[in-house]
Design a protein around this motif. Structure first.
Motif: not given
Length: 261
Positions: A84, A87, A91, A119, A122-124
Motif C-alpha cells: 500500500t 503503491g 502514483r 502488485c 499498486e503499479n509495482i
C-alpha cells in the motif's frame, strides 16, 4: 514488450544508463524509509528497488542484513502495509518505477497469487525473489503473466553458460546481472576483474531478450562508468545504505548525485 522493458527502452533514449536504488522498507522506521524513497525519486532515481525485510536474506551482505533485522525488530512491517505504501509512491512519482524485492518465505506466507494481484493494483511492475529458482516458479510465472508483472531473474559470473543463456532469453522486464560472486556490499573492480566483467556482460547481451541491470558492488562513479554502454541500469544498494547510515538523507543523496549526475 513488457511495461518495464518499454520504460527502460524509452528512458535509455535520454540517458546513457538508468539508476536503480535499493531501500529496505521499514528501516530505520517505516516513515523514514518512505521519506528516503521519496527523496531519491525527487532526485531523479529511475527505479526504486524496495526490499521487504526478511530475517535470513541470503543474497545480502552485512549492511542490508542489519537493516532487515532492524526493520523487523523495530517495526514488524506487514507485506500488505508495504504494498500500500509503495503503491502510493508509484502514483506520486509516475516518471519513475518501483519494483519489489524480498525472499520467498514472507511472500509465500502472504500468498503468491494475492501478491502479484496486489502488485498490479499498486503499479509495482517487477518482482525480485532471489531464492526462487525459475524451475520452481511456475505458479508465480502464471500469476505474473495474468497480471502483467515481470518476475526478475538473476544471473551471476558463475552461472553456467547454458543456464545464463536460458535465463537471458526468458527475461522480460529486465535481467538482474550480479556483477561478481558473493553477497551484496563488497566491490572487486580491479583491472583484471573489470575485463572479466566486460566479457560476462557481453556474453549475457548476446542472448538477452530484455534490458540488463547490473548490481552488487557498485559503490563509486567509476563503477557506473565501467558498465555504461554495456548495460541499461546501474543498481546501487549497500553503498547507498552505508552513506545513509553515516549521514542520513544528506549523505545518501550526495552519493547518489555523485554516481548519476
Amino acid at each position: 514488450m513488457s511495461q518495464l522493458a518499454n520504460y527502460i527502452s524509452d528512458k535509455r533514449q535520454q540517458k546513457p544508463i538508468l539508476s536503480m536504488t535499493h531501500v529496505v522498507y521499514g528501516y530505520p522506521t517505516v516513515k523514514d524509509s518512505l521519506d528516503w524513497m521519496a527523496t531519491l525519486l525527487e532526485a531523479g532515481a529511475d527505479f526504486i528497488e524496495v526490499q521487504f525485510p526478511f530475517s535470513d536474506p541470503v543474497a545480502d551482505g552485512p549492511t542490508i542484513v542489519a537493516a532487515c533485522h532492524g526493520a523487523l525488530h523495530n517495526q514488524k512491517p506487514s507485506v500488505e502495509e508495504c504494498l500500500t505504501d509503495i503503491g502510493k509512491l508509484a502514483r506520486d512519482f509516475p516518471e519513475s518505477r518501483i519494483v519489489l524485492m524480498s525472499y520467498l518465505n514472507p511472500m509465500y506466507h502472504f500468498g503468491l497469487e494475492k501478491l502479484v494481484k496486489r502488485c498490479a493494483e499498486e503499479n509495482i511492475l517487477g518482482l525480485i525473489l532471489p531464492d526462487l529458482p525459475y524451475e520452481q516458479a511456475g505458479d508465480l510465472r502464471t500469476y505474473c503473466d495474468a497480471h502483467g508483472i515481470d518476475p526478475v531473474w538473476l544471473v551471476t559470473p558463475v552461472t553456467p553458460k547454458d543456464r545464463l543463456a536460458f535465463l537471458a532469453k526468458e527475461a522480460r522486464g529486465f535481467l538482474y546481472c550480479v556483477a561478481r560472486s558473493g553477497v551484496t556490499g563488497n566491490s572487486n573492480h580491479n583491472g583484471e576483474k573489470q575485463q572479466s566483467l566486460d566479457e560476462y556482460l557481453a556474453e549475457i547481451n548476446s542472448h538477452a531478450n530484455a534490458p540488463m541491470g547490473v548490481g552488487f558492488g557498485i559503490r563509486e562513479k567509476a563503477h557506473v562508468d565501467a558498465i555504461t554502454g554495456k548495460a541499461d541500469v546501474a543498481i546501487v544498494g549497500s553503498a547507498l545504505l552505508d552513506a545513509y547510515n553515516k549521514g542520513g538523507k544528506e549523505e545518501g543523496l550526495k552519493l547518489f548525485n555523485s554516481l548519476f549526475d
